[in-house]
Design a protein around this motif. Structure first.
Motif, PDB file in Angstrom:
ATOM      1  N   VAL A 261       0.847  -1.203   0.000  1.00  0.00           N
ATOM      2  CA  VAL A 261       0.000   0.000   0.000  1.00  0.00           C
ATOM      3  C   VAL A 261       0.882   1.253   0.000  1.00  0.00           C
ATOM      4  N   MET A 262       1.937   1.266   0.833  1.00  0.00           N
ATOM      5  CA  MET A 262       2.820   2.437   0.895  1.00  0.00           C
ATOM      6  C   MET A 262       3.568   2.636  -0.426  1.00  0.00           C
ATOM      7  N   MET A 263       3.967   1.549  -1.062  1.00  0.00           N
ATOM      8  CA  MET A 263       4.654   1.653  -2.355  1.00  0.00           C
ATOM      9  C   MET A 263       3.709   2.236  -3.411  1.00  0.00           C
ATOM     10  N   THR A 264       2.442   1.847  -3.345  1.00  0.00           N
ATOM     11  CA  THR A 264       1.458   2.405  -4.277  1.00  0.00           C
ATOM     12  C   THR A 264       1.272   3.900  -4.024  1.00  0.00           C
ATOM     13  N   LEU A 265       1.221   4.295  -2.747  1.00  0.00           N
ATOM     14  CA  LEU A 265       1.027   5.702  -2.411  1.00  0.00           C
ATOM     15  C   LEU A 265       2.248   6.554  -2.756  1.00  0.00           C
ATOM     16  N   LEU A 266       3.417   5.925  -2.806  1.00  0.00           N
ATOM     17  CA  LEU A 266       4.612   6.661  -3.250  1.00  0.00           C
ATOM     18  C   LEU A 266       4.482   7.095  -4.711  1.00  0.00           C
ATOM     19  N   LYS A 267       3.616   6.411  -5.454  1.00  0.00           N
ATOM     20  CA  LYS A 267       3.402   6.729  -6.872  1.00  0.00           C
ATOM     21  C   LYS A 267       2.205   7.650  -7.075  1.00  0.00           C
ATOM     22  N   ASP A 268       1.573   8.076  -5.985  1.00  0.00           N
ATOM     23  CA  ASP A 268       0.360   8.890  -6.101  1.00  0.00           C
ATOM     24  C   ASP A 268       0.654  10.183  -6.869  1.00  0.00           C
ATOM     25  N   SER A 269      -0.365  10.701  -7.529  1.00  0.00           N
ATOM     26  CA  SER A 269      -0.187  11.936  -8.300  1.00  0.00           C
ATOM     27  C   SER A 269      -0.002  13.159  -7.400  1.00  0.00           C
ATOM     28  N   SER A 270      -0.362  13.023  -6.127  1.00  0.00           N
ATOM     29  CA  SER A 270      -0.216  14.132  -5.176  1.00  0.00           C
ATOM     30  C   SER A 270       1.129  14.065  -4.458  1.00  0.00           C
ATOM     31  N   LYS A 271       1.864  15.165  -4.502  1.00  0.00           N
ATOM     32  CA  LYS A 271       3.155  15.218  -3.809  1.00  0.00           C
ATOM     33  C   LYS A 271       2.967  15.093  -2.292  1.00  0.00           C
ATOM     34  N   LEU A 305      11.582   1.902  -7.273  1.00  0.00           N
ATOM     35  CA  LEU A 305      11.610   2.616  -5.991  1.00  0.00           C
ATOM     36  C   LEU A 305      12.690   3.695  -5.976  1.00  0.00           C
ATOM     37  N   LEU A 306      13.849   3.359  -6.496  1.00  0.00           N
ATOM     38  CA  LEU A 306      14.949   4.334  -6.520  1.00  0.00           C
ATOM     39  C   LEU A 306      14.600   5.520  -7.412  1.00  0.00           C
ATOM     40  N   GLU A 307      13.945   5.233  -8.528  1.00  0.00           N
ATOM     41  CA  GLU A 307      13.533   6.325  -9.418  1.00  0.00           C
ATOM     42  C   GLU A 307      12.544   7.253  -8.709  1.00  0.00           C
ATOM     43  N   LEU A 308      11.576   6.661  -8.012  1.00  0.00           N
ATOM     44  CA  LEU A 308      10.593   7.467  -7.286  1.00  0.00           C
ATOM     45  C   LEU A 308      11.254   8.320  -6.202  1.00  0.00           C
ATOM     46  N   PHE A 323      14.814  15.646   5.528  1.00  0.00           N
ATOM     47  CA  PHE A 323      14.159  14.742   4.587  1.00  0.00           C
ATOM     48  C   PHE A 323      15.181  14.145   3.623  1.00  0.00           C
ATOM     49  N   GLU A 324      16.066  14.991   3.102  1.00  0.00           N
ATOM     50  CA  GLU A 324      17.064  14.521   2.143  1.00  0.00           C
ATOM     51  C   GLU A 324      18.035  13.530   2.782  1.00  0.00           C
ATOM     52  N   GLU A 325      18.379  13.777   4.049  1.00  0.00           N
ATOM     53  CA  GLU A 325      19.260  12.845   4.764  1.00  0.00           C
ATOM     54  C   GLU A 325      18.582  11.482   4.927  1.00  0.00           C
ATOM     55  N   GLU A 326      17.323  11.527   5.344  1.00  0.00           N
ATOM     56  CA  GLU A 326      16.581  10.274   5.529  1.00  0.00           C
ATOM     57  C   GLU A 326      16.422   9.548   4.191  1.00  0.00           C
ATOM     58  N   LYS A 327      16.120  10.295   3.163  1.00  0.00           N
ATOM     59  CA  LYS A 327      15.915   9.704   1.841  1.00  0.00           C
ATOM     60  C   LYS A 327      17.200   9.032   1.352  1.00  0.00           C
ATOM     61  N   GLU A 328      18.321   9.670   1.605  1.00  0.00           N
ATOM     62  CA  GLU A 328      19.608   9.105   1.170  1.00  0.00           C
ATOM     63  C   GLU A 328      19.886   7.781   1.871  1.00  0.00           C
ATOM     64  N   LEU A 329      19.558   7.719   3.159  1.00  0.00           N
ATOM     65  CA  LEU A 329      19.764   6.476   3.915  1.00  0.00           C
ATOM     66  C   LEU A 329      18.869   5.357   3.375  1.00  0.00           C
ATOM     67  N   ILE A 330      17.629   5.702   3.037  1.00  0.00           N
ATOM     68  CA  ILE A 330      16.688   4.712   2.509  1.00  0.00           C
ATOM     69  C   ILE A 330      17.145   4.228   1.138  1.00  0.00           C
ATOM     70  N   ILE A 331      17.616   5.137   0.314  1.00  0.00           N
ATOM     71  CA  ILE A 331      18.134   4.772  -1.019  1.00  0.00           C
ATOM     72  C   ILE A 331      19.301   3.801  -0.885  1.00  0.00           C
ATOM     73  N   LYS A 332      20.218   4.094   0.037  1.00  0.00           N
ATOM     74  CA  LYS A 332      21.387   3.229   0.230  1.00  0.00           C
ATOM     75  C   LYS A 332      20.974   1.834   0.692  1.00  0.00           C
ATOM     76  N   GLU A 333      19.971   1.778   1.565  1.00  0.00           N
ATOM     77  CA  GLU A 333      19.515   0.472   2.071  1.00  0.00           C
ATOM     78  C   GLU A 333      18.865  -0.333   0.950  1.00  0.00           C
ATOM     79  N   ILE A 334      18.067   0.318   0.110  1.00  0.00           N
ATOM     80  CA  ILE A 334      17.435  -0.392  -1.013  1.00  0.00           C
ATOM     81  C   ILE A 334      18.503  -0.859  -2.010  1.00  0.00           C
ATOM     82  N   GLU A 335      19.487  -0.040  -2.243  1.00  0.00           N
ATOM     83  CA  GLU A 335      20.588  -0.433  -3.140  1.00  0.00           C
ATOM     84  C   GLU A 335      21.340  -1.628  -2.564  1.00  0.00           C
ATOM     85  N   ARG A 336      21.552  -1.611  -1.266  1.00  0.00           N
ATOM     86  CA  ARG A 336      22.244  -2.724  -0.606  1.00  0.00           C
ATOM     87  C   ARG A 336      21.453  -4.021  -0.762  1.00  0.00           C
ATOM     88  N   LEU A 337      20.133  -3.935  -0.535  1.00  0.00           N
ATOM     89  CA  LEU A 337      19.292  -5.117  -0.652  1.00  0.00           C
ATOM     90  C   LEU A 337      19.301  -5.675  -2.079  1.00  0.00           C
TER      91      LEU A 337
END
Length: 345
Positions: A261-271, A305-308, A323-337
């Motif tokens: 559900v959260m992954m779908t909402l990440l693609k929502d048209s609303s920022k 996910l990385l593109e989004l 926000f940017e710091e948190e986002k960078e950490l999440i990106i790194k974790e997804i890349e690691r996985l």
């Protein structure tokens, strides 16, 4: 020459005010006031008596209310079952009488003697009145009045607990989606108060009714209505991130369905929805004890996910930096996985 007929009438006592209200409300029986003129006269009497009650409870703008009279009036209203009449006769009343009656309801619930409100005690002994108020969201003529009365009740822990655990609580999922914007927004305000006013009660409720709560809540998050999606997502973040709900959060973030559900909402048209979804999505990713199923989904969908995430920004200021710091950490974790062989059985 005598002008005695110009003398003002003697002010009514609390007992007289209460009796007048009870009599006039009781007279609003459809069988008795079938005639238009009789109905109009009965409604005028109610409006006059409710206004007298409001003045006694809140003053008239010049004189403050007399505390002893307020106490006596509150006691009479409880003893004579007038609170019940307030609710059951509300649909019949005119707009002005409803407005004043709701005001009096809120004053009466706040009025306490030795930390006890006789009106709160009355409602605790007549809890079916709360169910009636919830159901009244189905009547758009009185929905907003009943919503105000409900939110005043929800300030009382015992009353909020009853509504949460009552079968009528499930009706909020329907009322939030009503086509009338004013009514649906008011229902959501009441729903939000139920889930945020009393942390311990809410935590106990979510623990005991986890599945019954989150299954219909997921439908709010995926509603075709933008306002419903945005409000329910923001509220979810608020109560999941409460320290007392940490055990609920831990349970929530290991379930694949919630992640999807959260992954779908990440693609929502609303920022705005994307940002709110990110703040819950990041907890799934940052969880050091992610189940294998969660890791597999994140790895399989890492490119999208990385593109989004790369295209997601919060705005300007200090919040944006965090926000940017948190986002960078999440990106790194997804890349690691995405680089580790977690797909193998």
């Amino acid at each position: 020459m005598s002008f005695s007929f110009f003398k003002p009438s003697r002010p009514k006592t609390p007992q007289e005010v209460a009796k007048a209200i009870k009599d006039s409300l009781s007279a609003l029986d459809p069988k008795i006031i079938a005639e238009v003129k009789a109905r109009e006269k009965a409604l005028e009497d109610v409006e006059k008596n409710v206004m007298a009650m409001r003045v006694m409870l809140s003053g008239d703008g010049e004189a403050e209310p007399n505390p002893d009279q307020v106490l006596q009036l509150a006691s009479e209203i409880c003893n004579e079952d007038i609170l019940s009449l307030f609710i059951h006769k509300l649909p019949i009343l005119g707009w002005e009488a409803r407005k004043n009656l709701v005001h009096c309801w809120c004053v009466l619930l706040k009025h306490q003697v030795n930390s006890i409100s006789c009106c709160v005690q009355y409602i605790e002994n007549h809890l079916e009145l709360l169910d009636f108020l919830v159901v009244c969201y189905d009547n758009k003529e009185i929905a907003l009045h009943c919503g105000s009365m409900l939110r005043e009740c929800i300030k009382i822990p015992s009353l909020a607990k009853y509504i949460l655990e009552s079968p009528s609580f499930e009706l909020f999922y329907k009322f939030i989606e009503l086509p009338n914007f004013d009514v649906s927004s008011d229902a959501f305000s009441t729903f939000k108060d139920l889930l945020t006013k009393h942390e311990t009660i809410v935590s106990e409720f979510l623990t005991a009714h986890y599945n019954e709560f989150f299954e219909p809540y997921e439908k709010l998050l995926t509603s075709p209505n933008y306002v419903t999606r945005r409000q329910s997502l923001k509220l979810l973040g608020e109560f999941l991130l409460e320290p007392q709900n940490s055990h609920i959060m831990k349970q929530y973030i290991v379930e694949v369905g919630h992640l999807k559900v959260m992954m779908t909402l990440l693609k929502d048209s609303s920022k705005n929805i994307q940002i709110s979804a990110f703040h819950i999505f990041k907890v799934f990713v940052a969880n050091p004890n992610k189940p294998r199923e969660i890791k597999v989904i994140l790895a399989k969908n890492h490119e999208k996910l990385l593109e989004l995430l790369h295209n997601l920004s919060a705005g300007k200021g200090d919040e944006d930096d965090q926000f940017e710091e948190e986002k960078e950490l999440i990106i790194k974790e997804i890349e690691r996985l995405s680089r580790i062989p977690i797909l193998e059985p």
